[in-house]
Design a protein around this motif. Structure first.
Motif, short mmCIF file in Angstrom:
data_model
loop_
_atom_site.label_atom_id
_atom_site.label_comp_id
_atom_site.label_asym_id
_atom_site.label_seq_id
_atom_site.Cartn_x
_atom_site.Cartn_y
_atom_site.Cartn_z
N VAL A 16 0.99 -1.39 0.15
CA VAL A 16 -0.08 -0.05 0.16
C VAL A 16 0.89 1.42 -0.07
CG1 VAL A 16 -1.59 1.43 1.28
CG2 VAL A 16 -1.81 -1.06 1.11
N THR A 17 1.83 1.23 1.11
CA THR A 17 2.81 2.52 0.83
C THR A 17 3.46 2.74 -0.53
OG1 THR A 17 3.44 2.01 3.17
CG2 THR A 17 4.94 3.21 2.12
N ALA A 18 3.62 1.46 -0.98
CA ALA A 18 4.64 1.71 -2.34
C ALA A 18 3.72 2.17 -3.36
CB ALA A 18 5.33 0.21 -2.87
N ALA A 19 2.49 1.79 -3.44
CA ALA A 19 1.43 2.23 -4.69
C ALA A 19 1.04 3.57 -4.10
CB ALA A 19 0.27 1.41 -4.23
N THR A 20 1.04 4.03 -3.02
CA THR A 20 0.73 5.43 -2.80
C THR A 20 1.82 6.07 -2.98
OG1 THR A 20 -0.73 4.74 -0.52
CG2 THR A 20 0.23 6.89 -0.90
N GLU A 21 3.06 5.90 -2.89
CA GLU A 21 4.28 6.88 -3.31
C GLU A 21 4.36 6.96 -4.79
OE1 GLU A 21 7.35 4.82 -1.37
OE2 GLU A 21 7.12 5.73 0.95
N PHE A 24 1.85 6.60 -6.83
CA PHE A 24 0.66 7.50 -7.44
C PHE A 24 1.03 9.09 -7.10
CE2 PHE A 24 -3.39 9.53 -7.04
CZ PHE A 24 -4.04 9.08 -8.33
N VAL A 25 1.65 9.08 -5.91
CA VAL A 25 1.73 10.59 -5.53
C VAL A 25 2.82 11.26 -6.58
CG1 VAL A 25 2.97 12.20 -3.80
CG2 VAL A 25 1.07 10.63 -2.97
N ALA A 26 3.82 10.51 -6.69
CA ALA A 26 4.97 10.96 -7.61
C ALA A 26 4.45 11.43 -9.09
CB ALA A 26 6.07 9.73 -7.50
N TYR A 27 3.53 10.70 -9.43
CA TYR A 27 2.95 10.89 -10.83
C TYR A 27 1.74 11.64 -10.81
CZ TYR A 27 6.62 7.44 -12.34
OH TYR A 27 8.10 7.03 -12.40
N ARG A 28 1.21 12.17 -9.71
CA ARG A 28 -0.13 12.77 -9.67
C ARG A 28 -0.28 13.93 -10.54
NH1 ARG A 28 -3.79 15.97 -7.87
NH2 ARG A 28 -5.72 15.32 -6.88
N ASN A 29 0.82 14.77 -10.71
CA ASN A 29 0.64 16.00 -11.26
C ASN A 29 0.60 15.78 -12.70
OD1 ASN A 29 0.66 17.53 -8.91
ND2 ASN A 29 2.75 18.19 -9.34
N LEU A 30 1.58 14.65 -13.23
CA LEU A 30 1.42 14.10 -14.61
C LEU A 30 -0.08 13.70 -14.93
CD1 LEU A 30 2.87 13.38 -17.42
CD2 LEU A 30 3.34 11.18 -16.27
N LEU A 31 -0.40 12.85 -14.03
CA LEU A 31 -1.54 12.29 -14.53
C LEU A 31 -3.05 13.35 -14.41
CD1 LEU A 31 -1.42 9.24 -11.91
CD2 LEU A 31 -0.77 9.50 -14.46
N PHE A 32 -2.80 14.28 -13.55
CA PHE A 32 -3.70 15.25 -13.51
C PHE A 32 -3.62 16.01 -14.82
CE2 PHE A 32 -5.15 19.66 -12.94
CZ PHE A 32 -6.64 19.57 -12.47
N THR A 33 -2.42 16.53 -15.22
CA THR A 33 -2.56 17.17 -16.66
C THR A 33 -2.90 16.52 -17.77
OG1 THR A 33 -0.82 18.52 -15.62
CG2 THR A 33 -0.73 18.50 -17.96
N VAL A 34 -2.68 15.15 -17.83
CA VAL A 34 -3.29 14.25 -18.93
C VAL A 34 -4.66 14.39 -19.03
CG1 VAL A 34 -3.21 11.87 -19.61
CG2 VAL A 34 -0.97 12.77 -19.04
N ALA A 35 -5.28 13.99 -17.78
CA ALA A 35 -6.83 14.04 -17.85
C ALA A 35 -7.22 15.31 -18.23
CB ALA A 35 -7.11 13.62 -16.44
N TYR A 36 -6.83 16.62 -17.49
CA TYR A 36 -7.11 17.88 -17.91
C TYR A 36 -7.02 18.05 -19.10
CZ TYR A 36 -7.79 22.88 -17.99
OH TYR A 36 -8.46 24.09 -18.14
#
Length: 297
Positions: free
Chosen positions: A6-11, A13-25
């Protein structure tokens, strides 16, 4: 899933969150919908065995793209029933985005409107290839097409966008200068000052979500000036413009008697404003209102 997993998955996801948000936006033109896509992406990511994922970035982009495509197809039906012109939800951005010229251009209101004319798959391929420089095989996995098909889609989408995007890009300083001239003229209700900074063929597109906006685009400097100044006079308010950065480009937060009335983005060619994109729909201003302190101007 173990605590370590869970910790590895969370880390990741957080590391790539800005990239993923920009792709979606960039695919959806809506920050609210992009946030929903990230929630859906996280739920699917949390179910995956991340220890067996060799390329976490590609895997997360693939999930985000697929969820965005599903949502985009549903949004197109909503937009068909939308009253008046539809504009992307404006998003406040920092100087770091503005300094990344290609990203700022891809986020600009003018280009986001052009992306609306692509099919969902064309838009996904264009964004992933032209904005984020993903490889064709990686894009193919994300959109569920063959590599050959993706190359053809990318070529077709690029030609489509190039034929419709602003012809001559200007520097951020030039755009700021044009916007400042417009702001001064608007605040002082100076019709000649507005005519001096607007291109003769300028187009005003206003999105009020069915209220408080022109029902269709207005073309021509004279018509635009009469519409804007007439609206201010009719409302009987003091209108002020607060310079900011929206979608990586200079813009104004317009306030009527201190309250946010809307967000105005522009496109500029040859030092004159050719496009005015005014978002007044309250549903699209919630995010900006929460991030913008009340001004005493």
């Amino acid at each position: 899933m173990s605590d370590h997993a869970v910790t590895a998955a969370t880390e990741a996801f957080v590391a790539y969150r800005n990239l993923l948000f920009t792709v979606a936006y960039e695919m959806l033109g809506s920050a609210a919908d992009a946030e929903d896509v990230l929630q859906e992406t996280w739920l699917r990511w949390a179910e995956a065995d991340v220890t067996r994922v060799r390329d976490q970035r590609s895997y997360l982009v693939r999930i985000t793209t697929r969820q965005s495509l599903n949502r985009l197809r549903g949004m197109r039906r909503r937009k068909e029933a939308y009253v008046g012109p539809w504009l992307p939800e404006p998003m406040l951005t920092g100087p770091d985005v503005a300094q990344e010229v290609e990203l700022a251009e891809s986020l600009s209101m003018a280009l986001m409107i052009v992306l609306e004319t692509l099919s969902p798959t064309e838009r996904a391929v264009f964004v992933l290839r032209e904005v984020f420089d993903l490889g064709y095989d990686e894009i193919a996995a994300a959109v569920g097409k063959s590599g050959t098909a993706v190359r053809q889609i990318a070529y077709r989408a690029r030609r489509h966008v190039d034929a419709r995007r602003p012809r001559r890009a200007v520097s951020r300083r030039q755009a700021q200068a044009a916007l400042e001239s417009f702001r001064r003229a608007l605040e002082t209700r100076d019709p000649q000052g507005l005519l001096d900074v607007l291109a003769p063929e300028v187009v005003l597109v206003s999105d009020g979500g069915g209220a408080k906006a022109a029902p269709r685009p207005i073309t021509g400097a004279g018509k635009v000036v009469r519409f804007m100044l007439g609206g201010i006079d009719k409302a009987g308010v003091t209108l002020t413009g607060e310079p900011t950065l929206v979608n990586g480009n200079p813009a104004l937060i317009l306030r009527a008697d201190g309250e946010i009335d809307g967000v105005l983005a522009i496109s500029v060619e040859d030092a004159r404003i050719t496009g005015l994109f005014y978002v007044r729909n309250p549903d699209k201003l919630t995010r900006i209102a929460s991030e913008t302190p009340l001004t005493s101007r």
